[in-house]
Write an enzyme that holds these catalytic residues in place. Structure first.
Site, PDB file in Angstrom:
ATOM      1  CB  SER A  68      45.512  -9.475  27.388  1.00  0.00           C
ATOM      2  OG  SER A  68      46.023  -9.899  28.629  1.00  0.00           O
ATOM      3  CE  LYS A  71      43.392 -10.329  30.382  1.00  0.00           C
ATOM      4  NZ  LYS A  71      44.325  -9.296  30.876  1.00  0.00           N
ATOM      5  CE1 TYR A 192      45.601 -14.851  32.726  1.00  0.00           C
ATOM      6  CE2 TYR A 192      43.713 -14.140  31.440  1.00  0.00           C
ATOM      7  CZ  TYR A 192      44.990 -13.923  31.914  1.00  0.00           C
ATOM      8  OH  TYR A 192      45.657 -12.772  31.578  1.00  0.00           O
ATOM      9  CE1 TYR A 244      46.719  -4.625  28.367  1.00  0.00           C
ATOM     10  CE2 TYR A 244      44.894  -4.976  29.879  1.00  0.00           C
ATOM     11  CZ  TYR A 244      45.787  -5.462  28.951  1.00  0.00           C
ATOM     12  OH  TYR A 244      45.743  -6.786  28.585  1.00  0.00           O
ATOM     13  CB  VAL A 262      52.156  -9.114  26.857  1.00  0.00           C
ATOM     14  CG1 VAL A 262      51.697  -8.073  27.857  1.00  0.00           C
ATOM     15  CG2 VAL A 262      51.768 -10.511  27.275  1.00  0.00           C
TER      16      VAL A 262
HETATM   17  N1  GLN Z   1      49.219 -14.077  29.981  1.00  0.00           N
HETATM   18  C1  GLN Z   1      49.460 -12.691  30.359  1.00  0.00           C
HETATM   19  C2  GLN Z   1      49.140 -12.496  31.845  1.00  0.00           C
HETATM   20  O1  GLN Z   1      48.350 -13.232  32.374  1.00  0.00           O
HETATM   21  C3  GLN Z   1      48.601 -11.767  29.508  1.00  0.00           C
HETATM   22  C4  GLN Z   1      48.848 -10.297  29.774  1.00  0.00           C
HETATM   23  C5  GLN Z   1      48.533  -9.421  28.579  1.00  0.00           C
HETATM   24  O2  GLN Z   1      48.537  -9.855  27.439  1.00  0.00           O
HETATM   25  N2  GLN Z   1      48.297  -8.123  28.869  1.00  0.00           N
HETATM   26  O3  GLN Z   1      49.646 -11.588  32.476  1.00  0.00           O
END
Ligand code: GLN
Length: 311
Positions: A68, A71, A192, A244, A262
């Site tokens: 993420s 993003k 994505y 978050y 993550v």
């Molecule tokens: N690839 C993970 C997902 O789509 C990414 C989530 C994250 O890094 N917070 O849930």
């Protein structure tokens, strides 16, 4: 100022890394096998300043999937391609919920912001391209420009993300039913998932963070990747949504626009000061790198980086 630059140059990053290795809280993410195999004992830290000078510790060149942390950069590329219309399609409000919350704005059916999965699925679909492959190639080129080097994806991670991406597909179908996602769910998830699978390091994230810190201009290559106005929007939304449901505490304790992933990657931008990249897999309860958060708290305190800090 010169004093700021001097303090960043003389700061003992290796000592900070050694101190942080004693912090063992957090759990390695197990959402896909490739992440579950991560080494919880590594910690890499990198800083890039306005002259493009990079300072990095051991482990700062270890490679991992961006997840993420991609993003904000996908959001920047969507804003570059789609302009202000993107602001009508994806909200900019924090949710206080988890990154994969099944939640759209009740009145508009829009995803609440581009830093949660629903929002990123949509922003990835708003990057120019007449097919998922064209859109992803444009994203990969754009992310590589933020990094100042040619990046690639980890195919095993990408395949796992797509194979195990039912929750993201559910978010996609929810947005299709609300009329907010204009491409097919498979297309959106495919782009994505590949974006999350782009391979980076703490050092690469620091260059990407520095490109945001200096108004969209990569201080290593000198390339203006996106307009400064786009960066203002991206940093604002990172500051309120990037960590978050830990974003409020993060803004109080660290005071920098940042985005976690993550895999244990964390990218932060100290506007007009520096970019910061950290990699340490154990995650806290919000899904942010536990050691990464502590590293950023120490650097913010020690280098006076807090955007609301006293002069
Ligand atoms: N690839 C993970 C997902 O789509 C990414 C989530 C994250 O890094 N917070 O849930």
């Amino acid at each position: 100022t010169e004093a700021d630059a001097e303090s960043a140059h003389s700061y003992d990053l290796e000592r900070l890394r050694r101190d942080m290795l004693h912090e063992t809280a957090g759990e390695v993410d197990d959402s896909i096998p490739e992440l579950a195999a991560s080494d919880p004992g590594v910690c890499g830290i990198a800083i890039v300043d306005g002259e493009g000078d990079t300072r990095a510790t051991a482990d700062a060149r270890l490679k991992f999937s961006i997840q993420s942390a991609v993003k904000p950069f996908v959001y920047a590329l969507a804003l570059r391609d789609g302009g202000e219309s993107v602001l009508d399609k994806v909200g900019t409000e924090p949710t206080g919920e988890a990154f994969d919350a099944v939640r759209l704005e009740s009145d508009t059916g829009r995803p609440p912001n581009p830093m949660v999965n629903a929002g990123a699925l949509l922003t990835a679909s708003l990057v120019d391209g007449s097919s998922p492959d064209e859109r992803f190639d444009r994203i990969l080129r754009g992310i590589s420009a933020f990094a100042g080097r040619e990046l690639r994806i980890d195919r095993a991670v990408s395949e796992s993300e797509q194979l195990l991406g039912d929750r993201n597909r559910a978010l996609g179908y929810l947005m299709r039913s609300a009329g907010t996602l204009s491409v097919s769910v498979d297309d959106a998830v495919s782009v994505y998932a590949r974006a999350c699978s782009i391979v980076v390091s703490a050092e690469v994230l620091a260059v990407m963070g520095a490109t945001l810190a200096f108004g969209g201009r990569n201080p290593v290559t000198g390339v203006q990747v996106v307009p400064a106005k786009v960066v203002t929007t991206v940093l604002s939304v990172m500051a309120t949504c990037g960590m978050y449901d830990g974003s409020g505490r993060w803004l109080r304790r660290v005071g920098l626009p940042a985005k976690s992933g993550v895999s244990g990657g964390l990218v932060a931008a100290a506007p007009r000061r520096l970019g910061l990249g950290v990699y340490s897999p154990p995650l806290d309860e919000e899904g942010n790198s536990a050691r990464g958060a502590l590293v950023c708290e120490h650097l913010s305190d020690d280098l006076g980086l807090h955007v609301f800090g006293s002069a």
